[in-house]
Design an enzyme around this catalytic site. Structure first.
Site, mmCIF file in Angstrom:
data_model
loop_
_atom_site.group_PDB
_atom_site.id
_atom_site.type_symbol
_atom_site.label_atom_id
_atom_site.label_comp_id
_atom_site.label_asym_id
_atom_site.label_seq_id
_atom_site.Cartn_x
_atom_site.Cartn_y
_atom_site.Cartn_z
ATOM 1 C CG ASN A 84 -0.441 -0.306 2.519
ATOM 2 O OD1 ASN A 84 0.574 -0.980 2.641
ATOM 3 N ND2 ASN A 84 -1.099 0.182 3.545
ATOM 4 C CD GLU B 245 -1.295 5.090 4.553
ATOM 5 O OE1 GLU B 245 -1.983 4.192 5.058
ATOM 6 O OE2 GLU B 245 -0.680 5.938 5.242
ATOM 7 C CB CYS C 122 -5.297 -1.226 -1.477
ATOM 8 S SG CYS C 122 -6.683 -0.318 -0.778
ATOM 9 C CD GLU D 143 -5.392 -5.720 -0.905
ATOM 10 O OE1 GLU D 143 -4.932 -4.555 -0.926
ATOM 11 O OE2 GLU D 143 -5.992 -6.189 0.072
ATOM 12 C CB CYS E 182 -10.907 -2.207 0.663
ATOM 13 S SG CYS E 182 -10.307 -1.562 -0.911
ATOM 14 C CB CYS F 253 -8.762 -4.308 -3.462
ATOM 15 S SG CYS F 253 -7.572 -2.982 -3.193
#
Ligand SMILES: [Zn+2]
Length: 157
Positions: free
Chosen positions: A61, A63, A72, A74, A112, A115
């Site tokens: 991930n 940010e 993310c 994924e 999430c 994803c």
């Protein structure tokens, strides 16, 4: 009226019960957590995707101060995988996470919703189920497909 029920088959493996290929893919996902850029959440997530050409692509991930601009693990992995090997189908994705205490999360962290939606499209491109391995400290959940994580999937094609 008819009531429908959706069930999700999940195999819960102990780390010592995994076959070598799955253990290796999970190790790559765990390793990828160290490459997360997470100054805000301090929550490190790593993903490793095994492609049908044998390549393993990892992501972590990333940010950003403008929170929605982050991505993310994924999606970092799946976009990079398809951008690098557009003709290779996804076979399996492994996901691992390290909590704010610096230790691997006790229980697996599922992807999430965004994803799941991204991954299910690559599963459709693959033309077969893409296995999902969700790693926790003492247990690994194995799901037979991304779609099992996203029943009633939105699908425009
Ligand atoms: Zn996500």
């Amino acid at each position: 009226m008819k009531e429908l029920t959706i069930t999700i088959p999940i195999k819960a493996w102990g780390n010592d019960e995994l076959n070598n290929n799955d253990a290796s893919l999970i190790a790559k996902a765990r390793e990828a957590t160290s490459r997360a850029y997470v100054p805000y959440s301090k929550f490190h997530v790593g993903a490793a995707i095994l492609l049908d050409n044998g390549e393993i692509i990892t992501g972590a991930n990333q940010e950003n101060a403008a929170y929605p601009s982050g991505t993310c693990a994924e999606r970092t992995a799946c976009y990079y995988a398809h951008a690098t090997y557009p003709d290779a189908a996804f076979d399996t994705i492994a996901i691992a996470a390290t909590g704010t205490d610096g230790k691997e999360v006790e229980y697996p962290i599922p992807p999430c919703g965004a994803c799941r939606q991204a991954l299910v499209e690559y599963e459709k491109l693959a033309g077969h189920p893409v296995r999902v391995l969700l790693a926790g400290r003492d247990v690994v959940y194995e799901l037979p497909s991304v779609k099992s994580l996203l029943p009633l999937t939105f699908d425009s094609f």
